[in-house]
Motif scaffolding. Sequence first.
Motif, PDB file in Angstrom:
ATOM      1  N   ASP A   1       0.844  -1.192   0.000  1.00  0.00           N
ATOM      2  CA  ASP A   1       0.000   0.000   0.000  1.00  0.00           C
ATOM      3  C   ASP A   1       0.880   1.242   0.000  1.00  0.00           C
ATOM      4  OD1 ASP A   1      -2.647  -1.050   0.045  1.00  0.00           O
ATOM      5  OD2 ASP A   1      -2.394  -1.592   2.151  1.00  0.00           O
ATOM      6  N   GLN A   2       0.684   2.110  -0.988  1.00  0.00           N
ATOM      7  CA  GLN A   2       1.371   3.401  -0.969  1.00  0.00           C
ATOM      8  C   GLN A   2       0.995   4.140   0.320  1.00  0.00           C
ATOM      9  OE1 GLN A   2       3.533   4.234  -3.323  1.00  0.00           O
ATOM     10  NE2 GLN A   2       2.786   3.758  -5.386  1.00  0.00           N
ATOM     11  N   ARG A   3       1.910   4.944   0.819  1.00  0.00           N
ATOM     12  CA  ARG A   3       1.647   5.645   2.082  1.00  0.00           C
ATOM     13  C   ARG A   3       0.351   6.460   2.009  1.00  0.00           C
ATOM     14  NH1 ARG A   3       6.393   9.452   3.610  1.00  0.00           N
ATOM     15  NH2 ARG A   3       7.598   7.527   3.380  1.00  0.00           N
ATOM     16  N   GLY A   4      -0.453   6.314   3.054  1.00  0.00           N
ATOM     17  CA  GLY A   4      -1.745   6.983   3.101  1.00  0.00           C
ATOM     18  C   GLY A   4      -2.873   6.190   2.482  1.00  0.00           C
ATOM     19  N   HIS A   5      -2.563   5.032   1.907  1.00  0.00           N
ATOM     20  CA  HIS A   5      -3.558   4.176   1.269  1.00  0.00           C
ATOM     21  C   HIS A   5      -3.628   2.837   1.990  1.00  0.00           C
ATOM     22  CE1 HIS A   5      -2.319   7.042  -1.866  1.00  0.00           C
ATOM     23  NE2 HIS A   5      -3.445   6.794  -2.506  1.00  0.00           N
ATOM     24  N   GLY A   6      -4.805   2.221   1.979  1.00  0.00           N
ATOM     25  CA  GLY A   6      -4.949   0.883   2.536  1.00  0.00           C
ATOM     26  C   GLY A   6      -4.422   0.791   3.951  1.00  0.00           C
ATOM     27  N   GLY A   7      -3.495  -0.146   4.185  1.00  0.00           N
ATOM     28  CA  GLY A   7      -2.955  -0.357   5.518  1.00  0.00           C
ATOM     29  C   GLY A   7      -1.716   0.449   5.842  1.00  0.00           C
ATOM     30  N   SER A   8      -1.303   1.362   4.957  1.00  0.00           N
ATOM     31  CA  SER A   8      -0.133   2.209   5.217  1.00  0.00           C
ATOM     32  C   SER A   8      -0.591   3.583   5.725  1.00  0.00           C
ATOM     33  CB  SER A   8       0.705   2.389   3.946  1.00  0.00           C
ATOM     34  OG  SER A   8       1.220   1.157   3.504  1.00  0.00           O
ATOM     35  N   PRO A   9      -0.236   3.941   6.956  1.00  0.00           N
ATOM     36  CA  PRO A   9      -0.683   5.230   7.510  1.00  0.00           C
ATOM     37  C   PRO A   9      -0.205   6.401   6.670  1.00  0.00           C
ATOM     38  CG  PRO A   9       0.256   3.821   9.221  1.00  0.00           C
ATOM     39  CD  PRO A   9       0.574   3.169   7.905  1.00  0.00           C
ATOM     40  N   ALA A  10      -0.977   7.482   6.715  1.00  0.00           N
ATOM     41  CA  ALA A  10      -0.613   8.699   5.988  1.00  0.00           C
ATOM     42  C   ALA A  10       0.456   9.464   6.748  1.00  0.00           C
ATOM     43  CB  ALA A  10      -1.834   9.585   5.793  1.00  0.00           C
TER      44      ALA A  10
END
Length: 299
Positions: free
Chosen positions: A53-62
């Motif tokens: 997951d790109q940062r901020g998307h899905g399970g990667s925090p923003a």
Amino acid sequence: MVTSADGSAIHVEVYGPEGAPAVVLAHGWTCSTRFWDAQIHALSTDHRVIVYDQRGHGGSPAPALDAGALDGGGKGYSTEALADDLEAVLAATLGPGERAVVAGHSMGGMTIMAASRRPVFRQHAAAALLCSTGPSRLTEEALVVPLAPGRLRTRITAAVLGSKAPLGPVTPVSKKVLRYATMGPGSAPERVDACARIVHACPRGARHGWSQVLASLDLEVGLRELRLPVAVLVGTDDRLTPPRHSRAMAGALPHCTGLVELAGMGHMTPVEAPEAVTAQIRELTLTYLGVKENEEAGA
């Protein structure tokens, strides 16, 4: 979870047998690992498929959003951060000297361009697929606003794509809007629904933060520094990154293995035309991660 250069946590999933040819998939703006479900299902029988997951998307925090991070040169929301994250994923999931085919859709393709000169990327990437993407002039060239090219269309496009308004629940109306902007007119209803649910799940802050980076994107140098075999794929009805981007990229790449234009497909090609996208990835793995290469590496 993989830790990126600035400490950001990146959610990674790995499928398929150990020791199989490796494929790394980077999704686009407002999407998630679920965008690649068809490719995961088709390839993981005989490939090791790595998705994140790109940062901020899905399970990667923003990351924290601040004005200094929106200039494309800082951390947080920037193309450098995208490259950092891809390098972190490659380093964490591939062994020393292990190589992979790296495929990127939309912002995922831009991630590959941003990482083109990075040492970890060059060490691990054997070939790449740039899928429905572009290196620059995204708002100027986008066709989501039905006006003639010019400053007015660019301003309206930037306002639409950069809106802070919540997308709200998935409804028949929102699916029609999404299909018009991002998919071909003949897209199957279940695929429109799948894309809508993925896009609507993207947090509003991340959607806006990355829209500001994409609005000022300039990765022309990174594109020309992709000195590995690269295939390019686009839908003929792509309104977000129209085919003119892909044609120009194919001409600028040092080693373009081919340009595929999918008739009637829009921007969401891995979901709209999963078999075609999977076939391109598989062709790259067979050519650049084939049995002969693996045998020689083990000799």
